[in-house]
Design a protein around this motif. Sequence first.
Motif, PDB file in Angstrom:
ATOM      1  N   GLY A   9       6.638  50.997  10.541  1.00 19.15           N
ATOM      2  CA  GLY A   9       6.924  49.697  11.154  1.00 19.15           C
ATOM      3  C   GLY A   9       5.767  48.727  10.978  1.00 19.15           C
ATOM      4  O   GLY A   9       5.971  47.528  10.732  1.00 19.15           O
ATOM      5  N   LEU A  10       4.534  49.250  11.095  1.00 16.12           N
ATOM      6  CA  LEU A  10       3.340  48.423  10.878  1.00 16.12           C
ATOM      7  C   LEU A  10       3.312  47.906   9.442  1.00 16.12           C
ATOM      8  O   LEU A  10       2.995  46.733   9.191  1.00 16.12           O
ATOM      9  CB  LEU A  10       2.097  49.243  11.185  1.00 16.12           C
ATOM     10  N   LEU A  28      12.964  40.540  -0.252  1.00 11.10           N
ATOM     11  CA  LEU A  28      12.693  41.902  -0.725  1.00 11.10           C
ATOM     12  C   LEU A  28      13.372  42.934   0.190  1.00 11.10           C
ATOM     13  O   LEU A  28      13.410  42.777   1.407  1.00 11.10           O
ATOM     14  CB  LEU A  28      11.188  42.174  -0.734  1.00 11.10           C
ATOM     15  N   ALA A  29      13.904  43.975  -0.404  1.00 18.12           N
ATOM     16  CA  ALA A  29      14.507  45.075   0.359  1.00 18.12           C
ATOM     17  C   ALA A  29      13.452  46.153   0.568  1.00 18.12           C
ATOM     18  O   ALA A  29      12.771  46.566  -0.377  1.00 18.12           O
ATOM     19  CB  ALA A  29      15.707  45.647  -0.391  1.00 18.12           C
ATOM     20  N   TYR A  30      13.337  46.611   1.822  1.00 14.38           N
ATOM     21  CA  TYR A  30      12.306  47.580   2.162  1.00 14.38           C
ATOM     22  C   TYR A  30      12.849  49.011   2.281  1.00 14.38           C
ATOM     23  O   TYR A  30      12.132  49.916   2.729  1.00 14.38           O
ATOM     24  CB  TYR A  30      11.653  47.206   3.500  1.00 14.38           C
ATOM     25  N   ASP A  31      14.075  49.223   1.879  1.00 13.20           N
ATOM     26  CA  ASP A  31      14.696  50.541   2.077  1.00 13.20           C
ATOM     27  C   ASP A  31      13.906  51.684   1.450  1.00 13.20           C
ATOM     28  O   ASP A  31      13.855  52.794   1.984  1.00 13.20           O
ATOM     29  CB  ASP A  31      16.118  50.554   1.499  1.00 13.20           C
ATOM     30  N   ALA A  51       3.621  49.281  -2.183  1.00 14.51           N
ATOM     31  CA  ALA A  51       3.243  48.431  -3.326  1.00 14.51           C
ATOM     32  C   ALA A  51       3.929  48.897  -4.596  1.00 14.51           C
ATOM     33  O   ALA A  51       4.328  48.075  -5.443  1.00 14.51           O
ATOM     34  CB  ALA A  51       1.726  48.440  -3.505  1.00 14.51           C
ATOM     35  N   MET A  52       4.098  50.188  -4.758  1.00 12.74           N
ATOM     36  CA  MET A  52       4.709  50.740  -5.968  1.00 12.74           C
ATOM     37  C   MET A  52       6.183  50.356  -6.077  1.00 12.74           C
ATOM     38  O   MET A  52       6.661  49.959  -7.147  1.00 12.74           O
ATOM     39  CB  MET A  52       4.565  52.264  -5.964  1.00 12.74           C
ATOM     40  N   VAL A  53       6.936  50.488  -4.975  1.00 18.86           N
ATOM     41  CA  VAL A  53       8.376  50.241  -5.047  1.00 18.86           C
ATOM     42  C   VAL A  53       8.729  48.758  -4.981  1.00 18.86           C
ATOM     43  O   VAL A  53       9.833  48.362  -5.374  1.00 18.86           O
ATOM     44  CB  VAL A  53       9.128  51.007  -3.929  1.00 18.86           C
ATOM     45  N   ALA A  58       9.191  42.174  -6.822  1.00 25.80           N
ATOM     46  CA  ALA A  58       8.325  41.061  -6.427  1.00 25.80           C
ATOM     47  C   ALA A  58       7.700  40.364  -7.630  1.00 25.80           C
ATOM     48  O   ALA A  58       7.159  39.251  -7.501  1.00 25.80           O
ATOM     49  CB  ALA A  58       7.222  41.555  -5.495  1.00 25.80           C
ATOM     50  N   GLY A  59       7.756  41.009  -8.798  1.00 27.74           N
ATOM     51  CA  GLY A  59       7.140  40.422  -9.986  1.00 27.74           C
ATOM     52  C   GLY A  59       5.629  40.390  -9.901  1.00 27.74           C
ATOM     53  O   GLY A  59       4.976  39.490 -10.448  1.00 27.74           O
ATOM     54  N   ARG A  60       5.062  41.381  -9.196  1.00 27.34           N
ATOM     55  CA  ARG A  60       3.604  41.435  -9.021  1.00 27.34           C
ATOM     56  C   ARG A  60       3.083  42.801  -9.450  1.00 27.34           C
ATOM     57  O   ARG A  60       3.808  43.790  -9.470  1.00 27.34           O
ATOM     58  CB  ARG A  60       3.232  41.219  -7.543  1.00 27.34           C
ATOM     59  N   LYS A  61       1.803  42.875  -9.783  1.00 21.60           N
ATOM     60  CA  LYS A  61       1.196  44.162 -10.089  1.00 21.60           C
ATOM     61  C   LYS A  61       1.096  44.978  -8.805  1.00 21.60           C
ATOM     62  O   LYS A  61       0.720  44.436  -7.752  1.00 21.60           O
ATOM     63  CB  LYS A  61      -0.193  43.970 -10.686  1.00 21.60           C
TER      64      LYS A  61
END
Length: 573
Positions: A9-10, A28-31, A51-53, A58-61
């Motif tokens: 949750g944090l 963005l979907a956080y599932d 960050a990986m998923v 997100a189009g970001r590294k």
Amino acid sequence: MNLFADIRGLVIVALDELVAEGVLPAGLAYDAVTVEPPRDAAHGDMATNAAMVLAKPAGRKPRDIAEALAEKLVADARVVLASVAGPGFINIDLAPDVWAGLVSAVLQDAEYGRSALGQGQKVNVEYVSANPTGPLHVGHTRGAVFGDALASLLEYAGHEVTREYYINDGGAQVDVLARSAYERYREALGHAPEIEEGLYPGDYLVPVGEALAAEVGDRWLDQPEAVWLAELRDFAIEKMMEMIREDLAALGVKMDVFFSEKSLYGTGLIEAAIESLRSKGLIYKGVLEPPKGKVPEDWEPREQTLFRSTEHGDDVDRPIMKSDGAWTYFAPDIAYHYDKISRGYDQLIDVFGADHGGYVKRMKAAVAALSDGRVPLDIKLTQLVKLYKNGEPFKMSKRAGNFVTLRDVVEAVGKDVTRFHMLTRKNDAPLDFDFDKVLEQSRDNPVFYVQYASARIHSVLRKAAELGVEHATLPRVEDDAELAVAKKLAEWPRLVEIAARGHEPHRIAFYLYDLASAFHALWNKGNDAAGLRFVQEGDRDATAAKILLPKAVSVVISAGLGILGVTPAEEMR
């Protein structure tokens, strides 16, 4: 309290902040974002893949996202370190007082570990369902334990569960039972039984014959089959079900529903189920292709009534009525599941032996068709159990004829050992059951190792009580060994949900072994370091604080063993 869910949750709150700041795009979907234990405990207390998923959508590294996210996470008082590892994983270290708070939560929350995952959904778990033609054997034992533990696990995770047994009393096998019982009836009246090939030879039918003789005397002696078959069939089935219920009770299994296959015939239930499929265009007249492989000599193409099961994932369409107008064995199975669906279940689970592998696709197709895809059916297959003694294959049953009974196993090692050991392998993996090893008092025996932890904790609590120690309000969790135990306790709510989602009660047994291992490691460390002992001689306050951790372990072990249907040990004998 679910610490992993709280930290997830944090992470989600921090991601939303990054979206609000324009660092991440909206929508963005956080599932797929998880927070879980790291593979290597040295890497931290928890790890997140956020960050990986999210990198691609997100189009970001990923590493750029991870660094921004880590900065947000350490702003929370619970997080002392959030470090970016590899391509973008974040390892998280929590403050020491978090772990003391976790132990307090375990002790204060009577529902710790329980989940609302099921949201009260009604689930039917059908298991055992053995033919009522003899006592339950060791294969049924595994299915009974697995099904019962799965039902308990789902209840613990918030489902409303019905435990059900399907009595196969509508086929030719119960006529064979009646004929076999008749020979024991003759034996009870002083005649030599004629146990011909094809009849059931086990001594378990002797009491049935004696009970029948006591009830009807010699009235059926030397009478033709037509006189006694129907009544004797019902009598024998009733006696067999009494035996099966007693066997299940010895294993600690109690069913909510016993459903008779015979009740499907002559009541319109089969016809209603087939008509439901017919109304959807799934019943037709047709000729099946010959079976794959070597074609039987007596095979000939003939028109049958078929269920178009291939429309719902099956390999071939299935006959539901023979060319002579009689139902196939599949028709009452369809009707039975149609009845389950009509009872309003949200999910169906069937537990079968490994020999039912060919049954899976056709039954799933039937349930999908009958419920219009609304009610999922999960079929769990339990693999074979191989019995050993002193490392050698073992056979021990006499009264059953040619197999080892459930009662044999329970009487040899006890209910608790039987149940726990049956869950030390995944249901679809073969299981070795060595009568010596399951009673062995060593770390290699998970049953003993978990129960030994429970017994040790109870001994600590008894000693503390004898010293008049009152419980403190704040646990003492400082040493690495103490922290390892607390961290394992934190995994319990997460583990319950994982096991419940996957219908995998063996995960509970695995977890309990790991928790016991962490506890024993702390105990052994205390043998060398007096400051780590739970009972601190001459220091009641320190003892009061230290015994809270083992007490919390006892709470979770008791909950886990409760799911498995095992009674926690208070002392080892």
